[in-house]
Design an enzyme around this catalytic site. Structure first.
Site, PDB file in Angstrom:
ATOM      1  NE  ARG A  57      -2.413   1.184   3.598  1.00 38.74           N
ATOM      2  CZ  ARG A  57      -2.519   0.404   4.693  1.00 38.74           C
ATOM      3  NH1 ARG A  57      -3.179  -0.727   4.643  1.00 38.74           N
ATOM      4  NH2 ARG A  57      -1.951   0.751   5.818  1.00 38.74           N
ATOM      5  CE1 TYR A 110     -12.463  18.505 -12.945  1.00 40.83           C
ATOM      6  CE2 TYR A 110     -11.992  17.684 -10.736  1.00 40.83           C
ATOM      7  CZ  TYR A 110     -12.341  17.451 -12.052  1.00 40.83           C
ATOM      8  OH  TYR A 110     -12.565  16.169 -12.467  1.00 40.83           O
ATOM      9  CG  ASP A 182      -6.086  21.380 -10.120  1.00 42.85           C
ATOM     10  OD1 ASP A 182      -5.264  21.088 -11.011  1.00 42.85           O
ATOM     11  OD2 ASP A 182      -7.188  20.808  -9.995  1.00 42.85           O
ATOM     12  CE  LYS A 207      -8.297  15.312 -16.490  1.00 44.56           C
ATOM     13  NZ  LYS A 207      -8.653  16.391 -15.596  1.00 44.56           N
TER      14      LYS A 207
HETATM   15  C1  LIG Z   1      -9.600  16.249 -14.422  1.00 44.86           C
HETATM   16  C2  LIG Z   1      -9.202  17.233 -13.399  1.00 44.86           C
HETATM   17  C3  LIG Z   1      -9.011  16.857 -12.073  1.00 44.86           C
HETATM   18  C4  LIG Z   1      -9.345  15.471 -11.588  1.00 44.86           C
HETATM   19  O1  LIG Z   1      -8.544  14.484 -12.111  1.00 44.86           O
HETATM   20  P1  LIG Z   1      -9.063  12.971 -12.197  1.00 44.86           P
HETATM   21  O2  LIG Z   1      -7.830  12.197 -12.425  1.00 44.86           O
HETATM   22  O3  LIG Z   1     -10.030  12.939 -13.344  1.00 44.86           O
HETATM   23  O4  LIG Z   1      -9.725  12.643 -10.900  1.00 44.86           O
HETATM   24  C5  LIG Z   1      -8.559  17.795 -11.184  1.00 44.86           C
HETATM   25  N1  LIG Z   1      -8.323  19.061 -11.562  1.00 44.86           N
HETATM   26  C6  LIG Z   1      -8.507  19.468 -12.827  1.00 44.86           C
HETATM   27  C7  LIG Z   1      -8.236  20.885 -13.173  1.00 44.86           C
HETATM   28  C8  LIG Z   1      -8.969  18.583 -13.780  1.00 44.86           C
HETATM   29  O5  LIG Z   1      -9.190  18.991 -15.028  1.00 44.86           O
END
Ligand SMILES: *Cc1c(COP(=O)(O)O)cnc(C)c1O
Length: 392
Positions: A57, A110, A182, A207
């Site tokens: 883990r 987000y 973020d 992403k």
């Molecule tokens: C997609 C996204 C997230 C979340 O990511 P996941 O891997 O889909 O949970 C967080 N912040 C932003 C700006 C995003 O576009």
């Protein structure tokens, strides 16, 4: 590696062939149990820090290789991989609000991050206050004695305002308050968050880092000060990531530089073309000179991701839908940062409480992939023709 360019680091970090029979890449290490040579070593495992192999883990060499590479590229102290970007957001906010307190949250965050604040933090007694993403140094007036975090996202989700992160950080640090960001759009490659004053960076590795639309991945990268409280919280909540996913994401990271540079060029080409179309009211792309945050973007970012929005001149919903449905090279769906182009409708109407945001017409979010921009532009052209035909 610290003195080398990012492209060189992307090729060399997170692997050590001499340790793995000469294999170029760090292999996938799978395990639950780890066997210790003797009882003393077993009893000792808890004192060995977070980057040792002690139980599945907590990570294996595959996890650590990936985490180390991302932390270095972004300029942070350490990183921890978590199941997805949303888990990274939740993990950071849970770590910082352990004893309650007041969180300053950008009004253009987000949407699921906002939902987490409303549905999970507020009922637990945390005070959530949304602020204008363009507040800059004005954030100083909102800091309270119990403020535990200033949460930023730049550019904003869907509406793409650029935040003045250095100004926000200067104000927050004067009161010893951490700045969380973020940084999924900027990526560790285009936005050096720690140099700009961020204390804890969140990446949806799903992403651009993975970049191939086939892995869910999140990362939390911190400076030295915030590493232990954040990493401990991730551990306490039991977040763990499969080594296979770390291996895939590390494989994606290797080409992030070339993908991003190409996608930036493709994105700007398509955005500039869109700006000249009669159907378009404005294009919300920070690398365009027409963007209100362009100067800040130029000052703080090393490049631009290929995700942006367009605002159409007022047109019937049926015609907008006909436009989107007519696109052949753009997939309709969530997420972004892969190699392929995507489209969806950006609904911002009900997402803001501290600031208004009323687009002049329907808003569409585009993600530009690695396809030829010429083909993408032809596709958009024929879709605009279908939109025109669908108008009453
Ligand atoms: C997609 C996204 C997230 C979340 O990511 P996941 O891997 O889909 O949970 C967080 N912040 C932003 C700006 C995003 O576009």
């Amino acid at each position: 590696m610290d003195d080398k360019d990012l492209d060189t680091q992307l090729s060399h970090l997170g692997r050590d062939p001499a340790k793995h029979s000469g294999m170029v890449n760090t292999p996938v290490f799978r395990t639950s149990t780890v066997i210790f040579p003797n009882l003393a070593a077993y009893e000792d495992r808890k004192d060995q820090g977070f980057k040792t192999v002690k139980y599945g883990r907590h990570g294996t060499p595959t996890t650590f290789a990936f985490e180390e590479a991302v932390a270095k590229i972004e300029g942070g102290y350490q990183a921890v991989a978590v199941p997805n970007g949303m888990a990274a957001i939740a993990g950071v906010l849970l770590a910082l609000t352990k004893d309650g307190g007041h969180v300053l949250m950008t009004d253009a965050a987000y949407a699921p991050a906002r939902n987490f604040c409303e549905r999970q933090l507020r009922p637990r007694g945390v005070e959530i206050e949304y602020y204008d993403p363009l507040i800059g140094g004005g954030i100083a007036a909102k800091l309270k004695s119990n403020t535990v975090a200033v949460y930023c996202e730049s550019p904003s989700s869907l509406s793409f305002e650029i935040q003045d992160i250095p100004a926000i950080a200067a104000a927050a640090h004067a009161k010893d308050i951490p700045v969380v960001m973020d940084n999924t759009w900027g990526t560790p490659y285009f936005f050096p968050s720690f140099e700009r004053g961020v204390d804890i960076s969140i990446q949806a590795g799903t992403k651009y880092i993975n970049g191939h639309s086939d892995v869910m991945m999140g990362l939390i990268i911190t400076n030295e000060r915030w590493w232990t409280p954040v990493r401990q919280t991730v551990s306490d909540f039991g977040y763990g990531v499969s080594p296979d996913d770390c291996w895939l994401a590390l494989r994606g990271l290797r080409t992030m530089g070339v993908r991003l540079k190409q996608q930036m060029a493709n994105g700007i080409e398509v955005a500039q073309w869109l700006q000249g179309r009669p159907e378009i009211f404005r294009v919300l792309h920070p690398a365009l000179e027409s963007h209100p945050g362009h100067a800040l973007w130029k000052r703080d970012f090393r490049g631009a991701a290929s995700l942006f929005s367009i605002v159409l001149r007022p047109v019937e919903t049926a015609a907008v839908n006909a436009f989107v449905d007519a696109l052949e090279l753009f997939g309709i769906g969530s997420s972004w940062g892969g190699y392929e182009s995507l489209v969806n409708i950006a609904h911002v109407e009900n997402l803001r409480t501290a600031t208004g945001w009323k687009p002049e017409g329907p808003m569409i979010r585009l993600h530009i992939g690695l396809e030829s921009p010429r083909d993408l532009i032809s596709d958009l052209t024929q879709a605009f023709d279908k939109m025109k035909a669908a108008r009453g």
